[in-house]
Design a protein around this motif. Sequence first.
Motif, PDB file in Angstrom:
ATOM      1  N   ARG A 318      11.927   4.409  -3.476  1.00 38.03           N
ATOM      2  CA  ARG A 318      12.382   3.094  -3.003  1.00 38.03           C
ATOM      3  C   ARG A 318      13.516   2.578  -3.886  1.00 38.03           C
ATOM      4  O   ARG A 318      14.542   2.100  -3.403  1.00 38.03           O
ATOM      5  N   LEU A 319      13.290   2.686  -5.187  1.00 36.57           N
ATOM      6  CA  LEU A 319      14.318   2.234  -6.131  1.00 36.57           C
ATOM      7  C   LEU A 319      15.605   3.022  -5.931  1.00 36.57           C
ATOM      8  O   LEU A 319      16.703   2.458  -5.913  1.00 36.57           O
ATOM      9  N   GLY A 320      15.476   4.337  -5.788  1.00 39.38           N
ATOM     10  CA  GLY A 320      16.662   5.169  -5.618  1.00 39.38           C
ATOM     11  C   GLY A 320      17.463   4.821  -4.384  1.00 39.38           C
ATOM     12  O   GLY A 320      18.685   4.982  -4.358  1.00 39.38           O
ATOM     13  N   HIS A 321      16.791   4.330  -3.338  1.00 46.00           N
ATOM     14  CA  HIS A 321      17.470   4.019  -2.072  1.00 46.00           C
ATOM     15  C   HIS A 321      18.060   2.615  -2.033  1.00 46.00           C
ATOM     16  O   HIS A 321      18.812   2.296  -1.105  1.00 46.00           O
ATOM     17  N   VAL A 322      17.715   1.768  -2.990  1.00 42.58           N
ATOM     18  CA  VAL A 322      18.234   0.397  -2.973  1.00 42.58           C
ATOM     19  C   VAL A 322      19.755   0.416  -3.098  1.00 42.58           C
ATOM     20  O   VAL A 322      20.311   1.023  -4.019  1.00 42.58           O
ATOM     21  N   SER A 323      20.421  -0.245  -2.150  1.00 37.56           N
ATOM     22  CA  SER A 323      21.893  -0.315  -2.181  1.00 37.56           C
ATOM     23  C   SER A 323      22.401  -1.737  -2.034  1.00 37.56           C
ATOM     24  O   SER A 323      23.586  -1.991  -2.272  1.00 37.56           O
ATOM     25  N   ASP A 324      21.512  -2.654  -1.671  1.00 35.51           N
ATOM     26  CA  ASP A 324      21.891  -4.049  -1.474  1.00 35.51           C
ATOM     27  C   ASP A 324      21.804  -4.798  -2.811  1.00 35.51           C
ATOM     28  O   ASP A 324      20.769  -4.748  -3.480  1.00 35.51           O
ATOM     29  N   VAL A 419      12.978   1.387  12.875  1.00 31.06           N
ATOM     30  CA  VAL A 419      13.249   2.725  13.408  1.00 31.06           C
ATOM     31  C   VAL A 419      14.723   3.091  13.265  1.00 31.06           C
ATOM     32  O   VAL A 419      15.086   4.151  12.774  1.00 31.06           O
ATOM     33  N   ALA A 420      15.623   2.204  13.671  1.00 33.25           N
ATOM     34  CA  ALA A 420      17.041   2.551  13.613  1.00 33.25           C
ATOM     35  C   ALA A 420      17.875   1.292  13.407  1.00 33.25           C
ATOM     36  O   ALA A 420      17.619   0.262  14.027  1.00 33.25           O
ATOM     37  N   PRO A 421      18.901   1.332  12.587  1.00 30.91           N
ATOM     38  CA  PRO A 421      19.129   2.449  11.652  1.00 30.91           C
ATOM     39  C   PRO A 421      18.408   2.186  10.346  1.00 30.91           C
ATOM     40  O   PRO A 421      18.274   1.033   9.962  1.00 30.91           O
ATOM     41  N   PRO A 422      17.945   3.204   9.642  1.00 30.49           N
ATOM     42  CA  PRO A 422      17.349   2.974   8.327  1.00 30.49           C
ATOM     43  C   PRO A 422      18.418   2.564   7.320  1.00 30.49           C
ATOM     44  O   PRO A 422      19.607   2.789   7.553  1.00 30.49           O
ATOM     45  N   CYS A 423      17.992   1.956   6.219  1.00 31.90           N
ATOM     46  CA  CYS A 423      18.952   1.474   5.212  1.00 31.90           C
ATOM     47  C   CYS A 423      19.358   2.613   4.284  1.00 31.90           C
ATOM     48  O   CYS A 423      18.956   2.655   3.126  1.00 31.90           O
TER      49      CYS A 423
END
Length: 432
Positions: A318-324, A419-423
């Motif tokens: 989760r942390l790795g995917h944070v972009s906001d 479902v779409a689009p994922p972050c």
Amino acid sequence: MDWMLEQGLPPCKVSLKERDLNGKTIRYVVASEDLKPGDLALSVPMSLVVTLERVLGNETIAELLTTNKLSELACLALYLMYEKKRGKESFWYPFIRELDRQRGRGQVAVESPLLWTSEELDEYFTGSRMKEVVLERLEGIKREYQELDTVWFMAGSLFKEYPFDIPTEAFSFEIFKQAFVAVQSCVVHLQGVSLPRRFALVPLGPPLLAYKSNCKAMLKAAGDLVRLEVDRAYKKGEQILVWCGPQPNTRLLLNYGFVDPDNPHDRLSVEASLNTRDPFYQNKRIIVQKNNRLTIQNFQIFKGREKEAVLEMLPYLRLGHVSDPYHMESVFSAEGPTCPVSACNERAVLDQLAQYFQERIAKYKTTIDEDRALLEDGSSDINPKQRVATQLLLIEKEILHNTLDVVNGFRNQLPDGSVAPPCCGDFVPKLK
């Protein structure tokens, strides 16, 4: 056995039997009478046990091991190789002859994959990381072989009784590798003893004693004896089992040439790493360190505990995917592992995990059902190496499929809006 009795082996409650397995004669230790839990099955005097205390003495062993020049296994292998050159003059001649006969074969008469051909490794371990494990260990053995001459000169007093050439001139790498594997398949790790006695080759020990993952009986040092008390009842003639330690099947196959289907310590690893190009990398690095993680983190997936493994991986991913930036600020100020930051972030994490496990499964040449059919078909023309490799790969596939099912279960619980689009950001973590 006669040699041991002549050298003062105390009366034991075990004997040796033979059986034909895969066209080879395998000897193994059995109860010579009915035994109950706690009974003393055998006691072997330390005078009949090969240890580094006997080989090097206390001072030299400390010097060699602290300089990381040679492992205990390599020292034992080198010692027995020189003893073998002495032939019948060696005190250990009967024991070395039996080690030679075993040639590193375990209780199923299969040599360690360290002695398999490159073609066999390619054929039988397609899709598995077992081939990488084997090649990595072989590289380590090669490095030790190249250090043998250095150690020879460092411990010259040890070898003065051997009128032979220095190690790399006396023995080829292939001979050293075979000796190393033979020692590796038989060595016992004694607990509560001094460093020079920690690694021991015990006659009547492995591989004559069969290893079992769920067994609790161990060979233990007691003064000048190595003793074995059984942990279960045995009828006369039944094979005696001992514990092999908390080792996954990759290590059991590598070290001893067998796979235990009931191994509770079996596991696969997943390496996750934060993307160093991520603009939030430094902040994410601080967060993972606060939670006792690394920027390159290995996660272990134990068989039967796949859900726990996925739950352990999720905060990191989760942390790795944070972009906001807003989410990043929230996560940075929070205490503890990263909780779900949004439904679409959760979808991106689970989608990445699902794709990763699907890709690992796709690398295998056969399916779970095909492996089971091959192993259950008693009439099939399957050689021993293929059988033991298939057992290992079947367990790996079961763990991967079970983990994928867990991930898909979590995906199905997500709200429809995710479902779409994922972050998906541009700098998602890497999975290996």
